[in-house]
Design an enzyme around this catalytic site. Structure first.
Site, PDB file in Angstrom:
ATOM      1  CD  GLU A  66      -2.428   0.972   2.906  1.00  0.00           C
ATOM      2  OE1 GLU A  66      -3.031   1.945   3.371  1.00  0.00           O
ATOM      3  OE2 GLU A  66      -2.383  -0.141   3.499  1.00  0.00           O
ATOM      4  CG  ASP A  93      -1.501   4.816   3.119  1.00  0.00           C
ATOM      5  OD1 ASP A  93      -2.376   4.329   2.388  1.00  0.00           O
ATOM      6  OD2 ASP A  93      -1.175   4.321   4.205  1.00  0.00           O
ATOM      7  CD  GLU A 142      -3.582   7.135   5.646  1.00  0.00           C
ATOM      8  OE1 GLU A 142      -4.576   6.486   6.011  1.00  0.00           O
ATOM      9  OE2 GLU A 142      -2.424   6.895   6.027  1.00  0.00           O
ATOM     10  CG  HIS A 153       1.767   0.864   4.804  1.00  0.00           C
ATOM     11  ND1 HIS A 153       1.650   0.705   6.169  1.00  0.00           N
ATOM     12  CD2 HIS A 153       1.166   2.053   4.527  1.00  0.00           C
ATOM     13  CE1 HIS A 153       1.016   1.741   6.688  1.00  0.00           C
ATOM     14  NE2 HIS A 153       0.709   2.580   5.707  1.00  0.00           N
TER      15      HIS A 153
END
Length: 441
Positions: free
Chosen positions: A219, A221, A224, A235
Site C-alpha cells: 500500500e 498512502d 491521508e 507500506h
C-alpha cells in the site's frame, strides 16, 4: 462434478435490481486527457438474495438463514449496482469527485465510502509510479478532527480478481478485490467468496464485522488528511500480489500480534506535525487548509528501483516544498521519505521498524513496478478514533513521535463525528500523472 458445483455454489455475482452506472471522472496522463470513471467498493454494496430483495447482510450481520456457511452464502446471494449520489453521497463532475461523509438514503444511512478509478467498465486503471509524478487538487476545509480523506494506491488485481479467482464473477465493475497492508478482515468478500465464516460483528460499529480471513497487499498512502493533520506513508508486504490471510496471520485485525502478518502495518510516515513542524499544515498556516491545495508526489527511481519519495504543494500560485524535520533526536533534517529517513525516524521514535524488516525501499520498488490501483476514500476510525493521524497517540504517552496533530485526545469518536459532522466532505480534482516536474503549475 462436485468441484464444479462447489465453484458455482460459492461464486460472487451481481444482481439486476439497480443498473451499475459509474460516475465519470476525467484525468490527465502526460498532456493527454483521459476519460475514466469510478466504482464503489463491494463492501458498501447491498447484498441480497438472488432475484429477491431479502438481505443476505443486514447491519453488521450475515443472515443465519441464507449464509450458514460461505458456500451456501455464495450460492444464495449477490451484490447490487449502486445509486452513487442517493445512497453513498458520491458525485462527479468533469475532473472532480466529491465524497460526503454521511448520507441518509431511502433505505439506509451510509457512512464514508471507498472508490476505485476505472480504465474501462471491467478494469481498474493501473499506475506504475516509479520515476513518475502523481498530482491532484484536494479540498479538506470541510474535514474536522477524526475524519480521513485518503487517496492511496494498493496492489489490487486490475480485473478485481476475476482471472485469478474463478468464484469472482462481479470483478472490477462492482469494486471487488480490495487489499491493503493492514490485511483487513472486515471485507465481506475475499477472492470471490463470502467472508461470512467466523464472522463477528464489531461492538462499536453497527455496519461492520470481522471474518476469519483478511486480504493483504502492499500500500502506498499518498494522502491521508483532514484540515488539521496530514501524512504520506509507504507500506510493503512480503508477497508481490494480493494474498488472503487466515486468522492470526492477518495480524492485529485477525486477532494476532500487530506485527505478525506478512505486511508492514505501520509504514514509514512523513507527518509534518509529528516530525516537529507545527506551523506547516492547517487553517491559516503555510499550507492553508481553508483553501484547496495541489498536492505533488514524486517517486525518484527507474526500472524496479525507488530511492526517494518527494512531496511539494502548490497554493496561491506558489510552489511550497515539503517541510523539513525539526527534531533534536534526528542528527540531520529530512523533507522526503527514503530508507535513510525511515531508519532514522523509527530509531528517534523508538518504533518497531517493520518497514525495513519487510524490505523497505527495495520491496517498495518491486511492488510499485507491478502496478497499483488508485483508491479515493473518506472514513472515520472505529478502532482508535483517528488519533494516530491528528492527535496524541497512544493517548497516555509523552515519548517522541506520540504527538501527531493538534486535535484533542477526546476527539474522533465515531458516534460523535457521525452525528455532529455528518455533512463533512472531501473533494478530489484535477488528477495528473506524468514525468517528474511536469504535472504541476
Amino acid at each position: 462434478m462436485l468441484l464444479c458445483l462447489l465453484g458455482i455454489a460459492s461464486s460472487l455475482d451481481a444482481g439486476t435490481n439497480t443498473a451499475e452506472n459509474h460516475p465519470q471522472l476525467s484525468w490527465k496522463n502526460g498532456g493527454s486527457s483521459v476519460s475514466g470513471s469510478v466504482t464503489v467498493d463491494a463492501n458498501w454494496r447491498w447484498t441480497h438474495i438472488k432475484g429477491e430483495t431479502k438481505n443476505c447482510y443486514d447491519g453488521n450481520l450475515w443472515s443465519d438463514k441464507y449464509c450458514p456457511d460461505a458456500a451456501t452464502c455464495g450460492q444464495n446471494c449477490v451484490i447490487e449496482g449502486a445509486d452513487y449520489q442517493g445512497t453513498y453521497g458520491v458525485s462527479a463532475s468533469g475532473n472532480a469527485l466529491t465524497l460526503t461523509f454521511v448520507t441518509h438514503g431511502q433505505y439506509s444511512t451510509n457512512v464514508g465510502s471507498r472508490l476505485y478509478l476505472l480504465k474501462d467498465e471491467k478494469t481498474y486503471q493501473i499506475f506504475n509510479l516509479i520515476g513518475k509524478e502523481f498530482t491532484f487538487t484536494v479540498d479538506v476545509s470541510n474535514l474536522p478532527c477524526g475524519l480521513n480523506g485518503a487517496l492511496y494506491f494498493v496492489q489490487m488485481d486490475a480485473d478485481g480478481g476475476t482471472a485469478k479467482y474463478s468464484d469472482n464473477k462481479a470483478g472490477a465493475k462492482y469494486g471487488t478485490g480490495y487489499c491493503d497492508a493492514q490485511c483487513p478482515t472486515d471485507l465481506k468478500f475475499i477472492n470471490g467468496i463470502p467472508n461470512s465464516d467466523g464472522w463477528k460483528p464489531q461492538k462499536n460499529d453497527k455496519n461492520s464485522g470481522n471474518g476469519r480471513y483478511g486480504s493483504c497487499c502492499s500500500e502506498m498512502d499518498v494522502w491521508e488528511a483532514n484540515s488539521l493533520a496530514t501524512a504520506y506513508t509507504p507500506h510493503v508486504c512480503d508477497k508481490l500480489e494480493q494474498v488472503r490471510c487466515d486468522g492470526r496471520a492477518c495480524g492485529q485485525n485477525g486477532g494476532g500480534d500487530r506485527f505478525s502478518s506478512s505486511c508492514d502495518p505501520d509504514g514509514c510516515d512523513f507527518n509534518s506535525w509529528r516530525l516537529g513542524n507545527k506551523t506547516f499544515w492547517g487553517p491559516g498556516l503555510i499550507v492553508d487548509t481553508k483553501q484547496p491545495v495541489q498536492v505533488v508526489t514524486q517517486w525518484v527511481g527507474s526500472g524496479t528501483s525507488v530511492t526517494e519519495i518527494k512531496r511539494k504543494y502548490v497554493q496561491g500560485g506558489k510552489v511550497i516544498d515539503n517541510s523539513f524535520t525539526k527534531l533534536d533526536s534526528l542528527t540531520k533534517q529530512y523533507n522526503s521519505v527514503s530508507d535513510e529517513f525511515c531508519v532514522a525516524q523509527k530509531k528517534a521514535f523508538g518504533d518497531n521498524d517493520s518497514f525495513t524488516k519487510h524490505g523497505g525501499f527495495r520491496q517498495l520498488g518491486a511492488t510499485l513496478a507491478k502496478g497499483h490501483v488508485l483508491v479515493l476514500s473518506l472514513w472515520d476510525d472505529h478502532d482508535v478514533n483517528m488519533l494516530w493521524l491528528d492527535s496524541v497517540y497512544p493517548t497516555n504517552s509523552n515519548k517522541p513521535g506520540a504527538d501527531r496533530g493538534p486535535c484533542k485526545t477526546s476527539s474522533g469518536v465515531p458516534a460523535d463525528v457521525e452525528s455532529q459532522a455528518a455533512s463533512s466532505s472531501v473533494k478530489y480534482s484535477d488528477i495528473r500523472f506524468g514525468a517528474i516536474d511536469s504535472t504541476y503549475k
